[in-house]
Design a protein around this motif. Structure first.
Motif, mmCIF file in Angstrom:
data_model
loop_
_atom_site.group_PDB
_atom_site.id
_atom_site.type_symbol
_atom_site.label_atom_id
_atom_site.label_comp_id
_atom_site.label_asym_id
_atom_site.label_seq_id
_atom_site.Cartn_x
_atom_site.Cartn_y
_atom_site.Cartn_z
ATOM 1 N N PRO A 279 2.593 7.830 5.867
ATOM 2 C CA PRO A 279 2.506 6.552 5.377
ATOM 3 C C PRO A 279 1.089 6.637 4.471
ATOM 4 O O PRO A 279 0.100 6.988 4.923
ATOM 5 C CB PRO A 279 2.454 5.777 6.594
ATOM 6 C CG PRO A 279 1.699 6.537 7.554
ATOM 7 C CD PRO A 279 2.276 8.132 7.299
ATOM 8 N N ASN B 248 -8.105 -0.786 6.965
ATOM 9 C CA ASN B 248 -8.470 -0.347 5.773
ATOM 10 C C ASN B 248 -9.986 -0.748 5.365
ATOM 11 O O ASN B 248 -10.543 -1.678 5.829
ATOM 12 C CB ASN B 248 -7.827 -1.509 4.616
ATOM 13 C CG ASN B 248 -7.955 -1.033 3.306
ATOM 14 O OD1 ASN B 248 -9.042 -1.736 2.738
ATOM 15 N ND2 ASN B 248 -7.222 -0.175 2.670
ATOM 16 N N ARG B 249 -10.696 0.443 4.920
ATOM 17 C CA ARG B 249 -12.119 0.484 5.024
ATOM 18 C C ARG B 249 -12.572 -0.675 4.123
ATOM 19 O O ARG B 249 -13.544 -1.578 4.338
ATOM 20 C CB ARG B 249 -12.625 1.558 4.150
ATOM 21 C CG ARG B 249 -12.410 3.008 5.078
ATOM 22 C CD ARG B 249 -12.499 4.341 4.085
ATOM 23 N NE ARG B 249 -12.142 5.437 4.939
ATOM 24 C CZ ARG B 249 -11.118 5.826 5.584
ATOM 25 N NH1 ARG B 249 -10.019 5.085 5.537
ATOM 26 N NH2 ARG B 249 -11.048 6.823 6.261
ATOM 27 N N ASP C 74 -6.533 4.611 0.705
ATOM 28 C CA ASP C 74 -7.887 4.021 1.209
ATOM 29 C C ASP C 74 -8.790 5.140 0.924
ATOM 30 O O ASP C 74 -9.687 4.663 0.397
ATOM 31 C CB ASP C 74 -7.609 3.646 2.503
ATOM 32 C CG ASP C 74 -8.771 2.802 2.905
ATOM 33 O OD1 ASP C 74 -9.466 2.006 2.121
ATOM 34 O OD2 ASP C 74 -8.985 2.773 4.366
ATOM 35 N N PHE D 28 0.879 -1.049 -0.073
ATOM 36 C CA PHE D 28 0.040 0.071 -0.046
ATOM 37 C C PHE D 28 0.862 1.231 0.059
ATOM 38 O O PHE D 28 0.603 2.105 -0.648
ATOM 39 C CB PHE D 28 -0.810 0.123 1.301
ATOM 40 C CG PHE D 28 -2.391 -0.651 0.919
ATOM 41 C CD1 PHE D 28 -3.278 -0.208 0.102
ATOM 42 C CD2 PHE D 28 -2.623 -1.740 1.681
ATOM 43 C CE1 PHE D 28 -4.445 -0.695 -0.278
ATOM 44 C CE2 PHE D 28 -3.980 -2.332 1.658
ATOM 45 C CZ PHE D 28 -4.628 -1.674 0.483
ATOM 46 N N ASP D 29 2.054 1.274 0.889
ATOM 47 C CA ASP D 29 2.749 2.514 1.149
ATOM 48 C C ASP D 29 3.488 2.872 -0.337
ATOM 49 O O ASP D 29 3.781 3.728 -0.763
ATOM 50 C CB ASP D 29 3.778 2.407 2.240
ATOM 51 C CG ASP D 29 2.909 2.347 3.540
ATOM 52 O OD1 ASP D 29 1.625 2.615 3.481
ATOM 53 O OD2 ASP D 29 3.513 1.837 4.474
ATOM 54 N N GLY E 149 -3.548 -5.549 13.024
ATOM 55 C CA GLY E 149 -2.441 -5.029 12.229
ATOM 56 C C GLY E 149 -2.781 -3.492 11.744
ATOM 57 O O GLY E 149 -4.383 -3.507 11.510
ATOM 58 N N GLY E 150 -2.123 -2.677 11.292
ATOM 59 C CA GLY E 150 -2.204 -1.437 10.821
ATOM 60 C C GLY E 150 -3.475 -1.236 9.697
ATOM 61 O O GLY E 150 -4.089 -0.656 9.516
ATOM 62 N N CYS F 9 -5.534 -0.023 16.140
ATOM 63 C CA CYS F 9 -5.140 -1.029 14.791
ATOM 64 C C CYS F 9 -3.562 -0.519 14.463
ATOM 65 O O CYS F 9 -2.808 -1.555 14.232
ATOM 66 C CB CYS F 9 -5.749 -0.321 13.204
ATOM 67 S SG CYS F 9 -7.199 -0.964 13.106
HETATM 68 O O1 KG4 Z 1 0.679 -2.333 12.266
HETATM 69 P P1 KG4 Z 1 1.259 -0.994 11.693
HETATM 70 O O2 KG4 Z 1 0.872 0.086 12.517
HETATM 71 O O3 KG4 Z 1 2.773 -1.263 11.956
HETATM 72 C C1 KG4 Z 1 3.673 -2.327 11.591
HETATM 73 O O4 KG4 Z 1 3.602 -2.965 12.745
HETATM 74 O O5 KG4 Z 1 4.025 -2.413 10.444
HETATM 75 O O6 KG4 Z 1 1.064 -1.225 10.374
HETATM 76 C C2 KG4 Z 1 1.399 0.014 9.462
HETATM 77 C C3 KG4 Z 1 1.095 -0.354 8.227
HETATM 78 C C4 KG4 Z 1 1.389 0.993 7.249
HETATM 79 O O7 KG4 Z 1 1.970 0.532 6.023
HETATM 80 C C5 KG4 Z 1 0.503 1.698 6.748
HETATM 81 O O8 KG4 Z 1 0.183 2.442 5.693
HETATM 82 C C6 KG4 Z 1 -0.697 0.793 7.009
HETATM 83 O O9 KG4 Z 1 -0.286 0.024 8.046
HETATM 84 N N1 KG4 Z 1 -2.075 1.380 6.953
HETATM 85 C C7 KG4 Z 1 -3.205 1.172 5.955
HETATM 86 C C8 KG4 Z 1 -4.326 1.840 6.557
HETATM 87 N N2 KG4 Z 1 -3.838 2.400 7.777
HETATM 88 C C9 KG4 Z 1 -2.762 2.174 7.888
HETATM 89 N N3 KG4 Z 1 -3.046 0.413 4.834
HETATM 90 C C10 KG4 Z 1 -4.138 0.591 4.034
HETATM 91 N N4 KG4 Z 1 -5.258 1.126 4.532
HETATM 92 C C11 KG4 Z 1 -5.386 1.793 5.626
HETATM 93 N N5 KG4 Z 1 -6.562 2.648 6.196
#
Ligand code: KG4
Ligand code: ZN
Length: 339
Positions: free
Chosen positions: A178, A274-275, A184, A166-167, A269-270, A300
């Motif tokens: 990020p 995602n919606r 999204d 995604f990033d 996880g982050g 998240c």
């Molecule tokens: O779990 P996290 O906060 O950190 C790690 O452990 O890596 O995940 C961060 C990731 C990033 O790549 C960020 O772009 C992604 O989660 N992320 C999303 C969304 N919100 C955060 N990816 C897609 N849609 C989202 N809404």
């Protein structure tokens, strides 16, 4: 049982006080995102330095917000793996210092296990067993969670993690770091059918993921349009890309649910923010009569409350560490206590 938890595995310095694994008494997160934004990604050396500067204030604030003093605590939990090594070391050493000076037990927590536990904070009655789809910036796993501290990986990514994909796509489209969340939001306005993008399978491993081909396909698509001088239909690209990633994630999760006969599907996880992913997983579960769980949006991303939650269950299982605890950049979530 009250646990002070510390998280510093990437670019968030966080501390929290959590009671009995489920009740958050305080949660403080100091994000470094603004600092890393100008580089388009996390700079590990900068991250470690910022953790060093922030950690004392963050822990003090978490204690203050919880109305706690050290005598009210029963343990100190800390993320010890996986993550950026210099960043992890700041949290681990700080937690060791605290445990040493207070005499409290020290509980090491695996970062991905803590992401799973963000669901225990959101759903006070949720208990294993369940199947968990962990989607973060660095990992993409399908995990059978048999018990709070017993888990088995069914599948994982062979290359990029979902968040990383995604990033990178977002960066190509000129969105700020990020990019996952920006992509999204943009995708909500776009046509997900406009561009056909690949969903590669890994031969013989039905639960494994691969996102690098998809990433290359979207990069090539953008380059071709730029070379022709066409203006980018950014929302349609974002929507098509998001659909491809979500199809890959939801499709494998559904297959694993069917094959294992699991009754509950849990996201973590982050990327679980995602919606489309949340809508798709919810729809799948409704269709098949499975129970669906995803963390509250505030749990998240990286935070320490989830570390306090998982730390409680690690402590119950007797997984404490001595003063020789070290940080580890890579570590499998199946048996981190074997370290
Ligand atoms: O779990 P996290 O906060 O950190 C790690 O452990 O890596 O995940 C961060 C990731 C990033 O790549 C960020 O772009 C992604 O989660 N992320 C999303 C969304 N919100 C955060 N990816 C897609 N849609 C989202 N809404
Ligand atoms: Zn994380």
């Amino acid at each position: 049982m009250r646990i002070l938890a510390i998280e510093s595995s990437c670019d968030e310095t966080a501390a929290a006080v959590v009671e009995d694994g489920r009740t958050v008494l305080s949660s403080v997160v100091a994000s470094q995102v603004e600092e890393h934004k100008i580089y388009g990604g996390v700079v590990p050396e900068v991250a470690s330095r910022r953790h060093s500067e922030a950690i004392v204030g963050v822990v003090q604030k978490a204690m203050q917000d919880a109305g706690c003093c050290f005598a009210d605590l029963d343990a100190v939990a800390v993320t010890h793996a996986p993550g950026l090594i210099g960043a992890l070391l700041v949290g681990v050493n700080f937690a060791k210092g605290l445990a040493l000076s207070t005499g409290l037990p020290l509980v090491p927590v695996h970062h991905l296990r803590s992401h799973i536990a963000s669901n225990y904070l959101t759903f006070p009655d949720l208990q294993p067993p369940f199947l968990c789809l962990i989607v973060s910036g660095g990992h993409t796993h399908l995990v059978e969670v048999e018990d709070y501290t017993r888990m088995r990986i069914l599948g994982q990514t062979r290359d990029d993690a979902a968040g990383e994909a995604f990033d990178k796509a977002a960066r190509m489209m000129g969105l700020p770091y990020p990019g996952g969340v920006h992509l999204d939001v943009l995708a909500e306005e776009g046509d997900p059918e406009r561009f056909a993008l690949p969903n590669p399978k890994v031969d013989g491993c039905p639960y494994d993921f691969s996102f690098s081909g998809l990433k290359t396909a979207v990069i090539n698509l953008i380059h071709r349009m730029q070379q022709k001088g066409e203006s980018l239909p950014a929302a349609d690209i974002a929507a098509s890309f998001r659909r491809a990633v979500v199809e890959s994630l939801a499709g494998r999760a559904a297959r694993a649910m069917q094959d294992t006969g699991a009754k509950k599907l849990v996201a973590a996880g982050g990327v679980s923010a995602n919606r489309l992913l949340r809508r798709e997983l919810e729809g799948l579960c409704r269709e098949h009569g499975w129970e669906y769980f995803a963390p509250k949006l505030c749990w998240c991303g990286d935070n320490a409350a989830m570390v306090g939650s998982q730390g409680y269950y690690e402590w119950l299982a007797g997984h404490t560490a001595g003063m020789d605890l070290n940080a580890c950049a890579r570590l499998c979530l199946e048996a981190p206590e074997a370290l």
